[in-house]
Design a protein around this motif. Structure first.
Motif, PDB file in Angstrom:
ATOM      1  N   GLN A 205       0.813  -1.232   0.000  1.00 46.77           N
ATOM      2  CA  GLN A 205       0.000   0.000   0.000  1.00 46.77           C
ATOM      3  C   GLN A 205       0.841   1.273   0.000  1.00 46.77           C
ATOM      4  O   GLN A 205       0.296   2.365  -0.130  1.00 46.77           O
ATOM      5  CB  GLN A 205      -0.920   0.098   1.240  1.00 46.77           C
ATOM      6  CG  GLN A 205      -1.536  -1.165   1.762  1.00 46.77           C
ATOM      7  CD  GLN A 205      -2.297  -1.925   0.695  1.00 46.77           C
ATOM      8  OE1 GLN A 205      -2.852  -1.359  -0.242  1.00 46.77           O
ATOM      9  NE2 GLN A 205      -2.295  -3.239   0.831  1.00 46.77           N
ATOM     10  N   ASP A 206       2.154   1.172   0.236  1.00 42.92           N
ATOM     11  CA  ASP A 206       2.959   2.374   0.441  1.00 42.92           C
ATOM     12  C   ASP A 206       4.346   2.152  -0.155  1.00 42.92           C
ATOM     13  O   ASP A 206       4.826   1.017  -0.186  1.00 42.92           O
ATOM     14  CB  ASP A 206       3.086   2.627   1.954  1.00 42.92           C
ATOM     15  CG  ASP A 206       3.486   4.062   2.287  1.00 42.92           C
ATOM     16  OD1 ASP A 206       2.685   4.754   2.938  1.00 42.92           O
ATOM     17  OD2 ASP A 206       4.599   4.483   1.904  1.00 42.92           O
ATOM     18  N   ASN A 213       4.827   1.633   9.765  1.00 40.63           N
ATOM     19  CA  ASN A 213       3.948   2.314   8.816  1.00 40.63           C
ATOM     20  C   ASN A 213       3.025   1.308   8.131  1.00 40.63           C
ATOM     21  O   ASN A 213       2.488   1.567   7.059  1.00 40.63           O
ATOM     22  CB  ASN A 213       4.864   3.029   7.797  1.00 40.63           C
ATOM     23  CG  ASN A 213       4.145   4.031   6.962  1.00 40.63           C
ATOM     24  OD1 ASN A 213       3.327   4.784   7.472  1.00 40.63           O
ATOM     25  ND2 ASN A 213       4.421   4.023   5.669  1.00 40.63           N
TER      26      ASN A 213
END
Ligand SMILES: Nc1ncnc2c1ncn2[C@@H]1O[C@H](COP(=O)(O)OP(=O)(O)OP(=O)(O)O)[C@@H](O)[C@H]1O
Ligand SMILES: [Mg+2]
Length: 292
Positions: A205-206, A213
């Motif tokens: 997702q990142d 995170n």
């Protein structure tokens, strides 16, 4: 053997307490005396540095207070890691300089010009040079940052300008985005010039892989090239122990992302079953015994 564990007086969340607890437990298991100290407890006037304290044989420096580290070293305390190593890792500009000087592979990196409070980055002429060579997406990182929180991705000039405006007058770096490593890297834990544990961190997702995170982790069988790069990074920064973030370049060529002198090793313990603190204590004993 008597040591101090120097920790920050203000970082006392569970996340940090767990690490301090693991370090103290490993010292005990290794038959070493380890007492927690903060800068607040070690207050003394400059010039009379620490004459009023019963100094230990060593100190594990888990703070980033470089002034305190330098004063302790001047008073004759052997620090793990040294003041220079902590300083070189804490500031991503100094890290990049040290890695480049030692020809350790890193992403192409530009440094922000110096500015001042009240002025900020009031013209962005310097961004032209960086964007010409680094392009977009561009990674922008504050010089001081942890857990991926001060790391940003600019997909365009407009986004870069917005990010930089939000930085006020903080120092930062502008860096090539290693697309082949998007959302994944390996955390290599090194003690005394040897790799003791390694895990893969990944996040779909990142672009940042940090566990704090939302990233996941699993044990990773390190390749000889990754190992050589991580060890070269530790040597360049004179580290006794470290957590080295290694990215995947083209054809999996290792590229050093950054180096942590105070690695948060709880997730490594969960992913690999290896307790870094145990290795740290054994390394300290070996060094102190040899230096005596
Ligand atoms: N140049 C880059 N290209 C691609 N991904 C990057 C790049 N730099 C950083 N990243 C990603 O962002 C994550 C966070 O960056 P970095 O490790 O430099 O800072 P940090 O995690 O905040 O520092 P610390 O580990 O000290 O807490 C990295 O683990 C990596 O997944
Ligand atoms: Mg990192």
């Amino acid at each position: 053997m008597r040591g101090w564990l120097i920790v920050n007086p203000f970082l006392d969340t569970k996340k940090f307490q767990e690490i301090y607890g693991l370090l103290c437990a490993s010292a005990k298991a290794e038959g070493m005396e380890l007492e927690m100290k903060t800068a607040a407890e070690l207050m003394c006037p400059s010039g009379d540095d620490f004459a009023r304290f019963h100094l230990p044989d060593f100190a594990i420096f888990w703070d980033k207070d470089v002034y305190l580290a330098k004063r302790l070293e001047k008073a004759g305390v052997r620090l793990f890691n040294s003041a220079a190593a902590v300083e070189g890792c804490d500031n991503k500009i100094l890290t990049a300089m040290a890695l480049n000087a030692a020809h350790v592979p890193t992403p192409k990196t530009f440094f922000s010009p110096k500015t001042f409070e009240g002025l900020g980055y009031k013209n962005l002429a310097f961004l032209d040079a960086a964007e010409k060579e680094v392009g977009y997406p561009m990674v922008i990182k504050e010089a001081y940052g942890s857990f991926g929180q001060q790391v940003y991705l600019a997909n365009s000039r407009a986004e870069a300008e917005k990010i930089i405006a939000g930085l006020g007058y903080k120092d930062f770096i502008m860096q090539e985005f290693i697309a082949s490593s998007r959302g994944r890297d390996i955390r290599v834990n090194v003690v005394g010039g040897k790799v003791v544990a390694c895990m893969l961190r990944y996040n779909e997702q990142d672009f940042r892989s940090n566990i704090s995170n939302g990233g996941s982790m699993k044990n990773w069988e390190i390749t000889p090239r990754q190992e050589a790069a991580a060890l070269a990074a530790c040597k360049a920064l004179s580290l006794d122990f470290a957590g080295v973030d290694v990215m995947f370049g083209e054809k999996d060529a290792p590229i050093i992302c950054e180096v942590n002198s105070n690695p948060h090793f709880k997730s490594t313990l969960e992913a690999t079953g290896i307790d870094l603190s145990r290795h740290i204590m054994q390394h300290i004993r070996q060094v102190i015994t040899c230096e005596d």
